[in-house]
Structure formats: C-alpha cells, structure tokens
Design a protein around this motif. Structure first.
Motif, PDB file in Angstrom:
ATOM      1  N   VAL A 168     -13.339  22.473  -2.446  1.00  0.00           N
ATOM      2  CA  VAL A 168     -13.607  21.029  -2.511  1.00  0.00           C
ATOM      3  C   VAL A 168     -13.313  20.393  -1.149  1.00  0.00           C
ATOM      4  O   VAL A 168     -12.653  20.992  -0.299  1.00  0.00           O
ATOM      5  N   GLY A 169     -13.796  19.161  -0.954  1.00  0.00           N
ATOM      6  CA  GLY A 169     -13.519  18.426   0.281  1.00  0.00           C
ATOM      7  C   GLY A 169     -13.959  19.210   1.502  1.00  0.00           C
ATOM      8  O   GLY A 169     -14.927  19.978   1.478  1.00  0.00           O
ATOM      9  N   GLU A 170     -13.230  19.022   2.598  1.00  0.00           N
ATOM     10  CA  GLU A 170     -13.539  19.764   3.818  1.00  0.00           C
ATOM     11  C   GLU A 170     -12.549  20.907   3.928  1.00  0.00           C
ATOM     12  O   GLU A 170     -11.365  20.684   4.203  1.00  0.00           O
ATOM     13  N   ASN A 171     -13.007  22.119   3.599  1.00  0.00           N
ATOM     14  CA  ASN A 171     -12.117  23.282   3.506  1.00  0.00           C
ATOM     15  C   ASN A 171     -10.927  23.003   2.601  1.00  0.00           C
ATOM     16  O   ASN A 171      -9.811  23.442   2.855  1.00  0.00           O
ATOM     17  N   GLY A 172     -11.162  22.222   1.564  1.00  0.00           N
ATOM     18  CA  GLY A 172     -10.113  21.968   0.577  1.00  0.00           C
ATOM     19  C   GLY A 172      -9.427  20.626   0.748  1.00  0.00           C
ATOM     20  O   GLY A 172      -8.732  20.158  -0.158  1.00  0.00           O
ATOM     21  N   ILE A 173      -9.582  19.996   1.928  1.00  0.00           N
ATOM     22  CA  ILE A 173      -8.846  18.761   2.204  1.00  0.00           C
ATOM     23  C   ILE A 173      -9.712  17.535   1.915  1.00  0.00           C
ATOM     24  O   ILE A 173     -10.834  17.423   2.407  1.00  0.00           O
ATOM     25  N   ILE A 174      -9.165  16.643   1.091  1.00  0.00           N
ATOM     26  CA  ILE A 174      -9.912  15.452   0.660  1.00  0.00           C
ATOM     27  C   ILE A 174      -9.278  14.215   1.294  1.00  0.00           C
ATOM     28  O   ILE A 174      -8.054  14.071   1.283  1.00  0.00           O
ATOM     29  N   ARG A 175     -10.092  13.361   1.838  1.00  0.00           N
ATOM     30  CA  ARG A 175      -9.576  12.114   2.414  1.00  0.00           C
ATOM     31  C   ARG A 175      -9.821  10.984   1.425  1.00  0.00           C
ATOM     32  O   ARG A 175     -10.896  10.873   0.855  1.00  0.00           O
ATOM     33  N   HIS A 176      -8.801  10.151   1.220  1.00  0.00           N
ATOM     34  CA  HIS A 176      -8.914   9.045   0.262  1.00  0.00           C
ATOM     35  C   HIS A 176      -9.058   7.720   0.998  1.00  0.00           C
ATOM     36  O   HIS A 176      -8.118   7.295   1.675  1.00  0.00           O
ATOM     37  N   PRO A 177     -10.216   7.091   0.873  1.00  0.00           N
ATOM     38  CA  PRO A 177     -10.341   5.776   1.503  1.00  0.00           C
ATOM     39  C   PRO A 177      -9.464   4.776   0.768  1.00  0.00           C
ATOM     40  O   PRO A 177      -9.535   4.669  -0.447  1.00  0.00           O
ATOM     41  N   MET A 178      -8.603   4.085   1.508  1.00  0.00           N
ATOM     42  CA  MET A 178      -7.715   3.099   0.878  1.00  0.00           C
ATOM     43  C   MET A 178      -8.184   1.702   1.257  1.00  0.00           C
ATOM     44  O   MET A 178      -8.495   1.426   2.412  1.00  0.00           O
ATOM     45  N   THR A 179      -8.198   0.834   0.264  1.00  0.00           N
ATOM     46  CA  THR A 179      -8.668  -0.532   0.478  1.00  0.00           C
ATOM     47  C   THR A 179      -7.686  -1.315   1.338  1.00  0.00           C
ATOM     48  O   THR A 179      -6.488  -1.237   1.141  1.00  0.00           O
ATOM     49  N   VAL A 180      -8.201  -2.043   2.273  1.00  0.00           N
ATOM     50  CA  VAL A 180      -7.353  -2.914   3.084  1.00  0.00           C
ATOM     51  C   VAL A 180      -7.281  -4.274   2.397  1.00  0.00           C
ATOM     52  O   VAL A 180      -8.278  -4.833   1.990  1.00  0.00           O
ATOM     53  N   LYS A 181      -6.086  -4.758   2.241  1.00  0.00           N
ATOM     54  CA  LYS A 181      -5.865  -6.029   1.548  1.00  0.00           C
ATOM     55  C   LYS A 181      -4.987  -6.909   2.412  1.00  0.00           C
ATOM     56  O   LYS A 181      -4.215  -6.421   3.216  1.00  0.00           O
ATOM     57  N   ALA A 182      -5.037  -8.167   2.201  1.00  0.00           N
ATOM     58  CA  ALA A 182      -4.054  -9.047   2.833  1.00  0.00           C
ATOM     59  C   ALA A 182      -2.938  -9.260   1.828  1.00  0.00           C
ATOM     60  O   ALA A 182      -3.186  -9.481   0.650  1.00  0.00           O
ATOM     61  N   LEU A 183      -1.687  -9.131   2.289  1.00  0.00           N
ATOM     62  CA  LEU A 183      -0.570  -9.268   1.359  1.00  0.00           C
ATOM     63  C   LEU A 183      -0.596 -10.607   0.654  1.00  0.00           C
ATOM     64  O   LEU A 183      -0.195 -10.732  -0.483  1.00  0.00           O
ATOM     65  N   GLY A 184      -1.065 -11.619   1.337  1.00  0.00           N
ATOM     66  CA  GLY A 184      -1.119 -12.942   0.743  1.00  0.00           C
ATOM     67  C   GLY A 184      -2.001 -12.981  -0.494  1.00  0.00           C
ATOM     68  O   GLY A 184      -1.941 -13.925  -1.267  1.00  0.00           O
ATOM     69  N   GLU A 185      -2.799 -11.925  -0.688  1.00  0.00           N
ATOM     70  CA  GLU A 185      -3.694 -11.912  -1.836  1.00  0.00           C
ATOM     71  C   GLU A 185      -2.986 -11.592  -3.139  1.00  0.00           C
ATOM     72  O   GLU A 185      -3.580 -11.637  -4.197  1.00  0.00           O
ATOM     73  N   ARG A 186      -1.697 -11.204  -3.059  1.00  0.00           N
ATOM     74  CA  ARG A 186      -1.006 -10.932  -4.301  1.00  0.00           C
ATOM     75  C   ARG A 186      -0.676 -12.257  -4.979  1.00  0.00           C
ATOM     76  O   ARG A 186       0.231 -12.961  -4.579  1.00  0.00           O
ATOM     77  N   ASN A 187      -1.441 -12.581  -5.984  1.00  0.00           N
ATOM     78  CA  ASN A 187      -1.299 -13.772  -6.807  1.00  0.00           C
ATOM     79  C   ASN A 187      -0.195 -14.718  -6.330  1.00  0.00           C
ATOM     80  O   ASN A 187       0.791 -14.890  -7.010  1.00  0.00           O
ATOM     81  N   PRO A 188      -0.357 -15.329  -5.153  1.00  0.00           N
ATOM     82  CA  PRO A 188       0.734 -16.167  -4.680  1.00  0.00           C
ATOM     83  C   PRO A 188       0.920 -17.361  -5.609  1.00  0.00           C
ATOM     84  O   PRO A 188      -0.085 -17.918  -6.046  1.00  0.00           O
ATOM     85  N   PRO A 189       2.126 -17.804  -5.953  1.00  0.00           N
ATOM     86  CA  PRO A 189       3.359 -17.129  -5.605  1.00  0.00           C
ATOM     87  C   PRO A 189       3.526 -15.872  -6.448  1.00  0.00           C
ATOM     88  O   PRO A 189       3.083 -15.853  -7.578  1.00  0.00           O
ATOM     89  N   ASP A 190       4.150 -14.824  -5.862  1.00  0.00           N
ATOM     90  CA  ASP A 190       4.296 -13.571  -6.588  1.00  0.00           C
ATOM     91  C   ASP A 190       5.218 -13.763  -7.792  1.00  0.00           C
ATOM     92  O   ASP A 190       5.799 -14.820  -7.982  1.00  0.00           O
ATOM     93  N   THR A 191       5.383 -12.694  -8.569  1.00  0.00           N
ATOM     94  CA  THR A 191       6.036 -12.822  -9.885  1.00  0.00           C
ATOM     95  C   THR A 191       7.423 -13.450  -9.834  1.00  0.00           C
ATOM     96  O   THR A 191       7.827 -14.123 -10.760  1.00  0.00           O
ATOM     97  N   GLN A 192       8.157 -13.188  -8.763  1.00  0.00           N
ATOM     98  CA  GLN A 192       9.495 -13.778  -8.717  1.00  0.00           C
ATOM     99  C   GLN A 192       9.582 -14.925  -7.708  1.00  0.00           C
ATOM    100  O   GLN A 192      10.652 -15.358  -7.344  1.00  0.00           O
ATOM    101  N   GLY A 193       8.445 -15.370  -7.229  1.00  0.00           N
ATOM    102  CA  GLY A 193       8.454 -16.491  -6.315  1.00  0.00           C
ATOM    103  C   GLY A 193       8.951 -16.136  -4.929  1.00  0.00           C
ATOM    104  O   GLY A 193       9.269 -17.013  -4.131  1.00  0.00           O
ATOM    105  N   THR A 194       9.029 -14.851  -4.615  1.00  0.00           N
ATOM    106  CA  THR A 194       9.496 -14.453  -3.287  1.00  0.00           C
ATOM    107  C   THR A 194       8.426 -14.771  -2.252  1.00  0.00           C
ATOM    108  O   THR A 194       7.256 -14.501  -2.469  1.00  0.00           O
ATOM    109  N   THR A 195       8.828 -15.321  -1.155  1.00  0.00           N
ATOM    110  CA  THR A 195       7.851 -15.566  -0.092  1.00  0.00           C
ATOM    111  C   THR A 195       7.853 -14.388   0.851  1.00  0.00           C
ATOM    112  O   THR A 195       8.908 -13.951   1.307  1.00  0.00           O
ATOM    113  N   LEU A 196       6.701 -13.852   1.123  1.00  0.00           N
ATOM    114  CA  LEU A 196       6.639 -12.702   2.022  1.00  0.00           C
ATOM    115  C   LEU A 196       6.793 -13.171   3.462  1.00  0.00           C
ATOM    116  O   LEU A 196       6.314 -14.238   3.826  1.00  0.00           O
TER     117      LEU A 196
END
Ligand code: FUB
Length: 310
Positions: A168-196
């Motif tokens: 599988v992959g390239e000689n067995g090695i698979i690369r996982h594309p990870m989504t780039v996000k802005a931290l501010g996108e976490r449902n501000p304010p976050d669950t405990q109201g912490t400001t990043l």
C-alpha cells in the motif's frame, strides 16, 4: 527526574507509562535525551518509577559513525510501547534518523533490536519526519504505526509488529493530508471560556505527537498542533486510516514550548497524559509528564482540558 512525551498502555490491570527522559545535564537549551523510562500504577495515585528500560544503545545503528548524529548520547525522543501475543514492542526514534523497534518478553525488558536497522528510515519531508512513533492495534487485529513532523505518515504493521505491508502507499508508507485550521475557529468562546493566546490565532495544523484512540466506533487522532508553543488538538475519522476531520483544541499551550498527548482508558475513566514544565527547575527541555481526566460530549466531541495545578 524530568520526563516528557507520555505513552501510556494498560495490560492485565496495570497502567504502564513509558516516556522519554529529559536529562538535566549536557547542552543547555537543547534536548538531552538518551533513554526511555517506565513508571507503573494500579490506582493512578501510587506510582513506581522503574527508571530506564531501553536506550539508544539498544539500537546499534544509532552509533555515531553510522547515524552521523550524536550517537548514543542524544536523540531518544518520544517512544511508545505495546503488547502483542506476550511480547512487548517499543518503538523509539533516533531524532529524525529513523524509527526503530525493540522487543522484550516483559515491559521492563531487556529489550533487543531484532532488525539491527531502523524500521522506518529517515525519509521524505525532512529531519523531523521520522519522529514521534505511535502504535495502535484496531479491534480487527490490524496494527498501525503513525509518526511524523510536520507531516503525518503511517504504515500497516504486519502481525509480527516488526515489518509492514509494502503493497500500500509508496512502498508501504502512507501520507495523511491534515486540514489546516485557524484556532480561532473553535466555537469561540471555547467550552470553558478560555481565551487562546494571540499567536495561536494564526493558521495552525497538525505538527507532531500523533496518538490514536477509539471510542464508540469513532477513531480519534490526538496530536500536538502548531505554531509554537504547541497546543493539543484532535481529529476524528471513520477508520484508523482516516480520512481525518478536525475536531478542535483540547489543551491550550502550557509552559513548555512542546506538548505531547497520550490517551487511555483505565478503570472506568479516560485519561489525557501530556507534559509541561511544572517541576522545580523545569523548562522546555526539562519537562514533566502530567495527567488529567478526559471527558466526552454526548456527540463524541472532546471538551477542553484545564490542567490541574495542585
Ligand atoms: O521530546 C522531544 C520532542 O519534543 C518530541 O519528539 C516531540 O513530540 C516534542 O515533545
């Protein structure tokens, strides 16, 4: 003892906490890491520190003349161990020079290198692309090894745990594309109201320290996210191979510039192990492993963890 990069595992009622080991010697303002240590508990309160159970010396190919690096003196970064069919497999990186696997008959060792060469050679993306191995065995018996900074890679381990499926992959090695996000996108304010902190409001993404965990048939990929100082975040996916959907921040940056998650169920609770620089004399290169309880919302999302200070 300063410890970092926690890698917990549970076997026969005991919690085994493997970790890397920051030595308070050597070059200041640099990692000085030669071996991997193990602590155990059966109640999360009383811990036995067994000291070093494996070291760079167990990998003959880490010798200076072969690796071209610091030899046996430095580079024992984040490890993880797992048990399968009565054998213990410890995956350890030689800082970017490759990831090796050691095998033992019991968790305290002695560990030996069956391959006498890296399981995953230094490759592709750069110096740090062969660090932070994390091993996971799915319910159907398929084992995976993930690793990488700044890219996330994986192989499907064979049953012997010391080789992988090269079809599988390239000689067995698979690369996982990870989504780039802005931290501010976490449902501000976050669950405990912490400001990043402000720098974290820049775009961020997977950086290192992957950790796989399954709950109610949902696969979680916890990781350290950038930019520095690192925060902890998670993604979820329908299979241990992804595809991964960004979930949110789990822990805001602490007082070490790195962090590294290890999530495990033990005696009816789920725990997030991580590291900070809280011990006296601690800093980003003299870190300490810490643990807090991890909870889940009814929809499977993960509330932020506020580190316990006392
Ligand atoms: O401990 C050395 C490196 O720092 C680890 O490999 C990373 O995950 C970060 O914690």
């Amino acid at each position: 003892m300063y410890t970092a990069d926690p890698a917990p595992m549970v076997h026969d009622g005991t919690l085994y906490l493997f970790s890397s080991h920051d030595e308070d010697v050597g070059e200041p303002n640099n990692f000085n890491m030669k071996d991997w240590v193990l602590a155990t508990t059966t109640d999360m309160v009383n811990w036995t520190q067994h000291g070093a159970v494996a070291s760079l010396r167990d990998f003959p190919w880490a010798a200076k003349e072969i690796s071209g690096w610091d030899g046996f003196d430095n580079g024992a970064w984040a490890p993880q161990a797992i048990e399968r069919d009565g054998k213990w497999y410890l995956y350890g990186p030689v800082q970017g020079r490759g990831i090796g696997v050691l095998v033992a008959d019991n968790p305290l060792g002695p560990y030996t290198d069956p391959l006498k060469k890296p399981l995953i050679a230094g490759h592709a993306g750069g110096l740090y692309d062969s660090i932070d191995p994390t091993v996971y065995i799915d319910d159907n018996g398929q084992a995976y090894l993930y690793w990488g900074n700044p890219n996330l890679w994986s192989v499907k381990l064979n049953k012997d745990m010391i080789s992988y499926d090269t079809s599988v992959g390239e000689n067995g090695i698979i690369r996982h594309p990870m989504t780039v996000k802005a931290l501010g996108e976490r449902n501000p304010p976050d669950t405990q109201g912490t400001t990043l902190p402000k720098p974290a409001l820049r775009g961020t993404s997977y950086e290192e320290g992957p950790w796989l965990y399954k709950r109610k048939n949902l696969n979680y990929l916890f990781f350290a996210g950038g930019p520095l100082p690192e925060h902890l975040a998670y993604s979820t996916g329908p299979t241990p191979e992804g595809p991964w959907t960004y979930g949110g921040v789990v822990m805001v940056p602490q007082n070490a510039f790195t962090n590294h998650p290890g999530v495990i169920d033990y005696k009816g609770k789920t725990y997030l192990f991580y590291h900070n620089a809280e011990l006296p004399g601690g800093d980003g290169f003299k870190r300490s492993v810490a643990v807090d309880e991890l909870t889940f919302n009814p929809d499977g999302s993960v509330p932020m963890v506020q580190p316990t200070k006392e």
